[in-house]
Design a protein around this motif. Structure first.
Motif, PDB file in Angstrom:
ATOM      1  N   TYR A  13       0.843  -1.205   0.000  1.00  0.00           N
ATOM      2  CA  TYR A  13       0.000   0.000   0.000  1.00  0.00           C
ATOM      3  C   TYR A  13       0.873   1.248   0.000  1.00  0.00           C
ATOM      4  O   TYR A  13       0.657   2.175  -0.795  1.00  0.00           O
ATOM      5  CB  TYR A  13      -0.894  -0.037   1.247  1.00  0.00           C
ATOM      6  CG  TYR A  13      -1.879   1.099   1.360  1.00  0.00           C
ATOM      7  CD1 TYR A  13      -3.077   1.078   0.647  1.00  0.00           C
ATOM      8  CD2 TYR A  13      -1.644   2.176   2.206  1.00  0.00           C
ATOM      9  CE1 TYR A  13      -4.004   2.111   0.769  1.00  0.00           C
ATOM     10  CE2 TYR A  13      -2.551   3.213   2.337  1.00  0.00           C
ATOM     11  CZ  TYR A  13      -3.740   3.166   1.617  1.00  0.00           C
ATOM     12  OH  TYR A  13      -4.643   4.198   1.736  1.00  0.00           O
ATOM     13  N   LYS A  17       1.173   4.240  -2.859  1.00  0.00           N
ATOM     14  CA  LYS A  17       0.852   5.637  -2.554  1.00  0.00           C
ATOM     15  C   LYS A  17       2.052   6.569  -2.696  1.00  0.00           C
ATOM     16  O   LYS A  17       1.896   7.721  -3.130  1.00  0.00           O
ATOM     17  CB  LYS A  17       0.312   5.737  -1.125  1.00  0.00           C
ATOM     18  CG  LYS A  17      -0.969   4.963  -0.858  1.00  0.00           C
ATOM     19  CD  LYS A  17      -2.189   5.616  -1.490  1.00  0.00           C
ATOM     20  CE  LYS A  17      -2.657   6.817  -0.728  1.00  0.00           C
ATOM     21  NZ  LYS A  17      -3.951   7.335  -1.254  1.00  0.00           N
ATOM     22  N   LYS A  42      -5.382  -7.072  -0.622  1.00  0.00           N
ATOM     23  CA  LYS A  42      -4.986  -6.561   0.688  1.00  0.00           C
ATOM     24  C   LYS A  42      -3.466  -6.618   0.871  1.00  0.00           C
ATOM     25  O   LYS A  42      -2.788  -7.493   0.334  1.00  0.00           O
ATOM     26  CB  LYS A  42      -5.661  -7.377   1.792  1.00  0.00           C
ATOM     27  CG  LYS A  42      -7.173  -7.247   1.859  1.00  0.00           C
ATOM     28  CD  LYS A  42      -7.591  -5.859   2.318  1.00  0.00           C
ATOM     29  CE  LYS A  42      -9.102  -5.749   2.500  1.00  0.00           C
ATOM     30  NZ  LYS A  42      -9.593  -6.512   3.666  1.00  0.00           N
ATOM     31  N   PRO A  84      -4.639  -2.869   4.706  1.00  0.00           N
ATOM     32  CA  PRO A  84      -5.322  -1.952   3.790  1.00  0.00           C
ATOM     33  C   PRO A  84      -5.493  -2.562   2.406  1.00  0.00           C
ATOM     34  O   PRO A  84      -4.737  -3.451   2.004  1.00  0.00           O
ATOM     35  CB  PRO A  84      -4.386  -0.742   3.751  1.00  0.00           C
ATOM     36  CG  PRO A  84      -3.043  -1.306   4.030  1.00  0.00           C
ATOM     37  CD  PRO A  84      -3.256  -2.445   4.989  1.00  0.00           C
ATOM     38  N   ASP A  85      -6.468  -2.066   1.682  1.00  0.00           N
ATOM     39  CA  ASP A  85      -6.775  -2.552   0.340  1.00  0.00           C
ATOM     40  C   ASP A  85      -5.963  -1.759  -0.679  1.00  0.00           C
ATOM     41  O   ASP A  85      -6.235  -0.584  -0.930  1.00  0.00           O
ATOM     42  CB  ASP A  85      -8.276  -2.402   0.085  1.00  0.00           C
ATOM     43  CG  ASP A  85      -8.692  -2.930  -1.273  1.00  0.00           C
ATOM     44  OD1 ASP A  85      -7.862  -3.571  -1.944  1.00  0.00           O
ATOM     45  OD2 ASP A  85      -9.853  -2.714  -1.669  1.00  0.00           O
ATOM     46  N   GLY A  87      -5.923  -2.119  -3.812  1.00  0.00           N
ATOM     47  CA  GLY A  87      -6.748  -1.832  -4.973  1.00  0.00           C
ATOM     48  C   GLY A  87      -7.587  -0.578  -4.842  1.00  0.00           C
ATOM     49  O   GLY A  87      -8.160  -0.109  -5.836  1.00  0.00           O
ATOM     50  N   SER A  88      -7.638  -0.025  -3.633  1.00  0.00           N
ATOM     51  CA  SER A  88      -8.370   1.230  -3.452  1.00  0.00           C
ATOM     52  C   SER A  88      -7.569   2.433  -3.932  1.00  0.00           C
ATOM     53  O   SER A  88      -8.100   3.547  -4.011  1.00  0.00           O
ATOM     54  CB  SER A  88      -8.744   1.412  -1.974  1.00  0.00           C
ATOM     55  OG  SER A  88      -7.583   1.630  -1.183  1.00  0.00           O
ATOM     56  N   CYS A  89      -6.299   2.234  -4.255  1.00  0.00           N
ATOM     57  CA  CYS A  89      -5.427   3.333  -4.698  1.00  0.00           C
ATOM     58  C   CYS A  89      -5.634   3.599  -6.186  1.00  0.00           C
ATOM     59  O   CYS A  89      -4.674   3.633  -6.978  1.00  0.00           O
ATOM     60  CB  CYS A  89      -3.974   2.999  -4.407  1.00  0.00           C
ATOM     61  SG  CYS A  89      -3.584   2.660  -2.682  1.00  0.00           S
ATOM     62  N   THR A  90      -6.871   3.784  -6.582  1.00  0.00           N
ATOM     63  CA  THR A  90      -7.182   3.931  -8.004  1.00  0.00           C
ATOM     64  C   THR A  90      -6.552   5.184  -8.600  1.00  0.00           C
ATOM     65  O   THR A  90      -6.093   5.170  -9.746  1.00  0.00           O
ATOM     66  CB  THR A  90      -8.706   3.953  -8.219  1.00  0.00           C
ATOM     67  OG1 THR A  90      -9.270   4.987  -7.404  1.00  0.00           O
ATOM     68  CG2 THR A  90      -9.327   2.627  -7.831  1.00  0.00           C
ATOM     69  N   ARG A 135     -10.155  -7.056 -10.639  1.00  0.00           N
ATOM     70  CA  ARG A 135      -9.868  -5.759 -10.028  1.00  0.00           C
ATOM     71  C   ARG A 135      -9.126  -4.850 -11.007  1.00  0.00           C
ATOM     72  O   ARG A 135      -9.386  -3.645 -11.069  1.00  0.00           O
ATOM     73  CB  ARG A 135      -9.048  -5.952  -8.757  1.00  0.00           C
ATOM     74  CG  ARG A 135      -8.634  -4.655  -8.059  1.00  0.00           C
ATOM     75  CD  ARG A 135      -9.796  -3.819  -7.557  1.00  0.00           C
ATOM     76  NE  ARG A 135     -10.504  -4.414  -6.456  1.00  0.00           N
ATOM     77  CZ  ARG A 135     -10.161  -4.297  -5.164  1.00  0.00           C
ATOM     78  NH1 ARG A 135      -9.097  -3.592  -4.829  1.00  0.00           N
ATOM     79  NH2 ARG A 135     -10.880  -4.871  -4.239  1.00  0.00           N
ATOM     80  N   GLN A 138     -11.596  -3.335 -13.276  1.00  0.00           N
ATOM     81  CA  GLN A 138     -12.386  -2.312 -12.591  1.00  0.00           C
ATOM     82  C   GLN A 138     -11.623  -0.995 -12.509  1.00  0.00           C
ATOM     83  O   GLN A 138     -12.207   0.086 -12.662  1.00  0.00           O
ATOM     84  CB  GLN A 138     -12.754  -2.792 -11.184  1.00  0.00           C
ATOM     85  CG  GLN A 138     -13.741  -3.944 -11.147  1.00  0.00           C
ATOM     86  CD  GLN A 138     -13.876  -4.547  -9.763  1.00  0.00           C
ATOM     87  OE1 GLN A 138     -13.247  -4.092  -8.802  1.00  0.00           O
ATOM     88  NE2 GLN A 138     -14.686  -5.588  -9.646  1.00  0.00           N
ATOM     89  N   ILE A 139     -10.326  -1.078 -12.277  1.00  0.00           N
ATOM     90  CA  ILE A 139      -9.512   0.127 -12.115  1.00  0.00           C
ATOM     91  C   ILE A 139      -9.194   0.792 -13.446  1.00  0.00           C
ATOM     92  O   ILE A 139      -9.308   2.015 -13.588  1.00  0.00           O
ATOM     93  CB  ILE A 139      -8.210  -0.205 -11.365  1.00  0.00           C
ATOM     94  CG1 ILE A 139      -8.518  -0.637  -9.923  1.00  0.00           C
ATOM     95  CG2 ILE A 139      -7.244   0.991 -11.362  1.00  0.00           C
ATOM     96  CD1 ILE A 139      -7.331  -1.228  -9.196  1.00  0.00           C
TER      97      ILE A 139
END
Length: 311
Positions: A13, A17, A42, A84-85, A87-90, A135, A138-139
């Motif tokens: 993660y 970032k 994750k 943390p996920d 994949g949320s760091c789109t 995923r 999706q991104i």
């Protein structure tokens, strides 16, 4: 003109970032291409502490300052802190694409894949890979074109899945290296993988240079490899023109070791290399008569455990 294929593994993660945007900036500055391979589930980095019982693990940790490079918080993910996920760091991932760099799949869950895939069955393997594939779509809104295995760990079902995904090229294994990081076989390069009686359609581009974490802190012929001389040692390995694949990590070259990566880019350009993506390299070799090699495993200097290897 010889090429250095830059393959960037994004494991965590924090690496996504912080390290990824730094690498985009550095690559743009040096007019270099690269392929970013993302972990998409994750971040269970803390689970990697279970590797403490493996031969060579503590030696590698002490040499490479894992805490310093990854950070205490990352090493607690999945142990004392929620995972943390990634994949949320789109925003960060899409920014890589928008900057003109190729994006592909590294894995779904890095630690789970690296520690388990070699002995897992078809259903487990397919689920892990399909989660990452979905995923990614999706991104990015498109199907992924390439893959680079976490920890250079695969199994026969995983290679078959790459063909089912219609991936034309991947970098899932390593070329064999001598103690000084030079190639055991100077002709090592892209090949078609044979698993049992089946020859895979997906071309393999093995990593042919040692990674920074494999060299740092080692004593090679009386020369201790440090942050001050490691770039010079790697540049010696590329002094004679030959296409290479170099794997770097968002958590290392994208953060504390960024000055070393810049030194390498400058040195490679002076040596006459083009630094390119896996996609660009595939375009130059896809019509070549490539050798067929069997699926093999071996250990490499500076790294614990066995990896998928071109022997």
């Amino acid at each position: 003109m010889p090429t250095i294929v830059l393959k960037i593994d994004v494991d965590t993660y924090r690496g996504t970032k912080e390290g990824v945007p730094n690498l985009v900036r550095i690559l743009k500055k040096h007019n270099s291409g690269a392929t970013f391979l993302f972990s998409l589930g994750k971040d269970h980095t803390g689970w990697a502490l279970r590797r403490a019982f493996r031969p060579g693990f503590f030696q590698k940790v002490s040499r490479t300052s894992v805490l310093e490079h990854y950070g205490f918080k990352t090493l607690m993910y999945g142990v004392f802190l929620p995972a943390p996920d990634i994949g949320s760091c789109t925003t960060e991932m899409q920014a890589v694409r928008d900057a003109g760099f190729e994006c592909g799949i590294h894995t779904w869950d890095h630690v789970v894949w690296q520690d388990n895939v070699r002995v897992r069955d078809l259903d487990w393997t397919r689920k892990q890979m399909q989660q990452a594939h979905q995923r990614f779509q999706q991104i990015f809104g498109v199907t992924p074109k390439t893959h680079g295995a976490a920890g250079w760990q695969m199994n026969e079902h995983a290679f078959a899945q790459l063909d089912q995904f219609d991936m034309q090229y991947a970098s899932d294994g390593r070329a064999m290296l001598n103690e000084d990081g030079s190639l055991t076989n100077a002709d090592a390069g892209p090949y078609r993988l044979q698993v049992g009686s089946n020859v895979m359609s997906c071309i393999q581009m093995p990593t042919t240079l040692p990674t920074l974490d494999e060299l740092l802190g080692r004593d090679i012929a009386g020369n201790v490899i440090s942050e001050s001389n490691i770039a010079g040692n790697i540049l010696k390995l590329t002094a004679n023109p030959k296409d290479h694949v170099f794997t770097l990590h968002a958590e290392l070259e994208g953060q504390k070791l960024a000055p070393i990566f810049e030194e390498l880019l400058t040195g490679w350009h002076k040596q006459g290399y083009r630094c390119i993506s896996m996609a660009d390299y595939y375009a130059s070799i896809k019509n070549s008569d490539l050798p067929t090699r069997p699926l093999s495993w071996a250990s490499l200097p500076g790294r614990s455990g066995e990896l998928v290897a071109l022997i």
